[in-house]
Design a protein around this motif. Structure first.
Motif, PDB file in Angstrom:
ATOM      1  N   HIS A  85     -15.384   7.177 -18.989  1.00  0.00           N
ATOM      2  CA  HIS A  85     -14.069   7.728 -19.344  1.00  0.00           C
ATOM      3  C   HIS A  85     -13.196   8.023 -18.119  1.00  0.00           C
ATOM      4  O   HIS A  85     -11.991   8.158 -18.239  1.00  0.00           O
ATOM      5  N   LEU A  86     -13.820   8.103 -16.941  1.00  0.00           N
ATOM      6  CA  LEU A  86     -13.014   8.358 -15.734  1.00  0.00           C
ATOM      7  C   LEU A  86     -12.077   7.190 -15.439  1.00  0.00           C
ATOM      8  O   LEU A  86     -11.107   7.317 -14.694  1.00  0.00           O
ATOM      9  N   LEU A  87     -12.362   6.035 -16.038  1.00  0.00           N
ATOM     10  CA  LEU A  87     -11.515   4.859 -15.793  1.00  0.00           C
ATOM     11  C   LEU A  87     -10.494   4.654 -16.920  1.00  0.00           C
ATOM     12  O   LEU A  87      -9.851   3.613 -16.991  1.00  0.00           O
ATOM     13  N   VAL A  88     -10.324   5.671 -17.764  1.00  0.00           N
ATOM     14  CA  VAL A  88      -9.500   5.530 -18.964  1.00  0.00           C
ATOM     15  C   VAL A  88      -8.069   5.059 -18.666  1.00  0.00           C
ATOM     16  O   VAL A  88      -7.502   4.256 -19.400  1.00  0.00           O
ATOM     17  N   SER A  89      -7.522   5.522 -17.531  1.00  0.00           N
ATOM     18  CA  SER A  89      -6.127   5.164 -17.245  1.00  0.00           C
ATOM     19  C   SER A  89      -6.025   4.156 -16.096  1.00  0.00           C
ATOM     20  O   SER A  89      -4.933   3.938 -15.567  1.00  0.00           O
ATOM     21  N   TYR A  90      -7.153   3.572 -15.711  1.00  0.00           N
ATOM     22  CA  TYR A  90      -7.171   2.723 -14.511  1.00  0.00           C
ATOM     23  C   TYR A  90      -6.086   1.645 -14.540  1.00  0.00           C
ATOM     24  O   TYR A  90      -5.366   1.440 -13.573  1.00  0.00           O
ATOM     25  N   ASN A  91      -5.944   0.992 -15.692  1.00  0.00           N
ATOM     26  CA  ASN A  91      -4.999  -0.125 -15.758  1.00  0.00           C
ATOM     27  C   ASN A  91      -3.531   0.298 -15.639  1.00  0.00           C
ATOM     28  O   ASN A  91      -2.682  -0.521 -15.331  1.00  0.00           O
ATOM     29  N   ASP A  92      -3.257   1.591 -15.854  1.00  0.00           N
ATOM     30  CA  ASP A  92      -1.860   2.061 -15.743  1.00  0.00           C
ATOM     31  C   ASP A  92      -1.512   2.496 -14.319  1.00  0.00           C
ATOM     32  O   ASP A  92      -0.372   2.860 -14.044  1.00  0.00           O
ATOM     33  N   LEU A  93      -2.499   2.487 -13.442  1.00  0.00           N
ATOM     34  CA  LEU A  93      -2.255   3.043 -12.100  1.00  0.00           C
ATOM     35  C   LEU A  93      -1.637   2.008 -11.154  1.00  0.00           C
ATOM     36  O   LEU A  93      -1.815   0.800 -11.336  1.00  0.00           O
ATOM     37  N   THR A  94      -0.930   2.508 -10.144  1.00  0.00           N
ATOM     38  CA  THR A  94      -0.425   1.619  -9.086  1.00  0.00           C
ATOM     39  C   THR A  94      -1.609   1.250  -8.204  1.00  0.00           C
ATOM     40  O   THR A  94      -2.682   1.883  -8.286  1.00  0.00           O
ATOM     41  N   ASP A  95      -1.447   0.259  -7.312  1.00  0.00           N
ATOM     42  CA  ASP A  95      -2.556  -0.153  -6.439  1.00  0.00           C
ATOM     43  C   ASP A  95      -3.045   1.021  -5.591  1.00  0.00           C
ATOM     44  O   ASP A  95      -4.242   1.219  -5.401  1.00  0.00           O
ATOM     45  N   GLU A  96      -2.096   1.799  -5.089  1.00  0.00           N
ATOM     46  CA  GLU A  96      -2.439   2.947  -4.250  1.00  0.00           C
ATOM     47  C   GLU A  96      -3.255   3.968  -5.062  1.00  0.00           C
ATOM     48  O   GLU A  96      -4.283   4.488  -4.602  1.00  0.00           O
ATOM     49  N   GLU A  97      -2.811   4.227  -6.262  1.00  0.00           N
ATOM     50  CA  GLU A  97      -3.520   5.192  -7.120  1.00  0.00           C
ATOM     51  C   GLU A  97      -4.909   4.678  -7.500  1.00  0.00           C
ATOM     52  O   GLU A  97      -5.864   5.455  -7.579  1.00  0.00           O
ATOM     53  N   LYS A  98      -5.008   3.358  -7.704  1.00  0.00           N
ATOM     54  CA  LYS A  98      -6.326   2.791  -8.024  1.00  0.00           C
ATOM     55  C   LYS A  98      -7.282   3.038  -6.859  1.00  0.00           C
ATOM     56  O   LYS A  98      -8.426   3.453  -7.049  1.00  0.00           O
ATOM     57  N   ARG A  99      -6.778   2.813  -5.635  1.00  0.00           N
ATOM     58  CA  ARG A  99      -7.612   3.049  -4.444  1.00  0.00           C
ATOM     59  C   ARG A  99      -8.053   4.514  -4.380  1.00  0.00           C
ATOM     60  O   ARG A  99      -9.198   4.828  -4.094  1.00  0.00           O
ATOM     61  N   GLU A 100      -7.085   5.387  -4.674  1.00  0.00           N
ATOM     62  CA  GLU A 100      -7.373   6.831  -4.630  1.00  0.00           C
ATOM     63  C   GLU A 100      -8.487   7.203  -5.625  1.00  0.00           C
ATOM     64  O   GLU A 100      -9.415   7.941  -5.295  1.00  0.00           O
ATOM     65  N   LEU A 101      -8.361   6.679  -6.829  1.00  0.00           N
ATOM     66  CA  LEU A 101      -9.347   7.005  -7.855  1.00  0.00           C
ATOM     67  C   LEU A 101     -10.738   6.487  -7.463  1.00  0.00           C
ATOM     68  O   LEU A 101     -11.741   7.212  -7.569  1.00  0.00           O
TER      69      LEU A 101
END
Ligand code: UTP
Length: 408
Positions: free
Chosen positions: A17-33
């Motif tokens: 569930h921690l990846l629930v919003s992964y596809n909505d994130l910007t590249d920078e936010e994806k890296r952060e997560l």
């Protein structure tokens, strides 16, 4: 960590569930997560609710003995102070201020040390008062005491910047070291990890007991030892009357053969809501007011004073040998039920109305289980204790300011 690696890891621990919003994130936010997932010790995280379930305090609670100035003749006091003085003057003494707390109760937007008080002596930041304290020690002993400030991941940058912007309040920059404590994940009541925001797993500082592991991780204990330091004072950031170089306290602890000392203040009334020092199963410990029944709260010693009267003010003096021994040990983890906003499993932002998540913390005094005894020095409350905890009322900037002004 790549997305695929994170996915595999989270699947293994049933935390996808921690990846629930992964596809909505910007590249920078994806890296952060992904970075925020990579930093988690999953074995520990997944067992947090179990290992922290209940801190079962074993052993019979018995009273402790403490000492105060009046227990010593003036000659004895001189001898003790001379020992303390020699430790300071030989540069065998350093100070750590624990400033990694969130200071939620104070409600100040920055780190607590950056809070300003309007004192008789002028408007002063809490950190500035500590520097004044150390400057006074310099004037007295001719030594710039090495000062370490423990921050948290959340307030590290802001704390360091604050000191830089204020030119370290005139203290030599190379005598101040900042190091950040660790974090523990926040979980739901089932023990699952949660997101704080879409790109960040929810974590918080691991409590003031995180200090020992943090000292090990950042090489602080090794550095202190290499510098010849033998005694380290560790205190909180919230007591503006803390004495950062007390030769009597240092001397008393050094000659006590216990390798550690604490300062206490006398409980004012039996029902005061403070933790007091005790022994538990023969080891030093603290008994919280909530654990004491009426008989224990009101019990008196032969001299008429309260049997459990030595209140804890988070002021510890430890030998370098003891620090070396405990810096890699894991202290017990305590759990608190908190009301915290977070992102739920469906990616929705939840505003907490009631306690909904578990926060985990270690407490500094839990190192007591690793020592046989502690030297307890009871000091004058009005001279040494003015806490800044709450926004208003007791232990607030107003009460701390009044106590400070009465002395200065
Ligand atoms: P408190 O128990 O008063 O917690 O900390 P706090 O986070 O500062 O304040 P509240 O409860 O949110 O209002 C006692 C001392 O331990 C430090 C604090 O900075 C303070 O000096 N501390 C606490 C840390 O350094 N790290 C922590 O994780 C918790």
């Amino acid at each position: 960590m790549t997305y695929e690696q994170a996915h595999k890891l989270l699947k293994k621990y049933n935390q996808l569930h921690l990846l629930v919003s992964y596809n909505d994130l910007t590249d920078e936010e994806k890296r952060e997560l992904l970075q925020s997932i990579a930093e988690i010790d999953f074995e520990q995280a997944m067992s947090l609710t179990k290992i922290s379930k209940e801190q079962i305090n074993l052993g019979e609670i018995t009273p402790v003995t403490s000492v105060t100035d009046i227990d010593f003749s003036s000659e004895e006091k001189e001898e003790i102070k001379a020992l303390g003085r020699s430790i300071i003057c030989n540069k065998e003494y350093a100070v750590i201020t624990m400033a990694g707390g969130q200071g939620t109760r104070l409600g100040h937007s920055g780190p607590k040390g950056t809070f300003m008080l309007k004192l008789n002596t002028g408007d002063k930041y809490i950190f500035e008062l500590f520097v004044e304290n150390l400057q006074k020690a310099y004037e007295k002993y001719g030594v710039y005491i090495n000062w370490y400030v423990m921050t948290s991941v959340a307030n590290h940058e802001e704390t360091v910047e604050f000191f830089e912007n204020h030119n370290y309040f005139g203290y030599p920059k190379d005598k101040i070291t900042f190091f950040s404590q660790g974090e523990l994940p926040i979980t739901d009541t089932e023990g699952n990890l949660v997101l704080e925001s879409k790109e960040k797993v929810f974590k918080a500082a691991d409590g003031n007991g995180g200090i020992f592991n943090a000292m090990s991780r950042h090489g602080i204990t090794d550095k202190l030892k290499a510098d010849g330091v033998k005694w380290v004072l560790i205190t909180g950031v919230d007591n503006i009357l803390v004495n950062m170089a007390d030769e009597m306290y240092i001397g008393l602890t050094a000659r006590s053969n216990t390798f550690n000392g604490v300062k206490a203040i006398e409980k004012t009334i039996p029902g005061e809501k403070v933790g007091v020092f005790c022994k538990r199963g023969g080891k030093p410990s603290i008994v919280e007011y909530s654990e004491m029944d009426d008989d224990m709260t009101n019990a008196r010693a032969d001299d008429g004073s309260l049997l459990y009267k030595d209140a804890n003010i988070v002021n510890h003096l430890l030998s370098i040998e003891l620090l070396e021994k405990i810096q890699n040990e894991r202290l017990p983890i305590h759990r608190a039920h908190k009301s915290l906003n977070y992102i739920d499993r469906d990616g929705n932002f939840v505003i907490a109305k009631d306690p909904n998540l578990f926060k985990y913390e270690c407490f500094i005094f839990d190192y007591f289980s690793m020592v046989d005894d502690v030297m307890i020095y009871r000091v004058d409350r009005n001279k040494e204790f003015a806490p800044v905890k709450n926004k208003e009322g007791a232990d607030s900037p107003a009460t701390a300011t009044a106590l400070y002004n009465a002395l200065h």
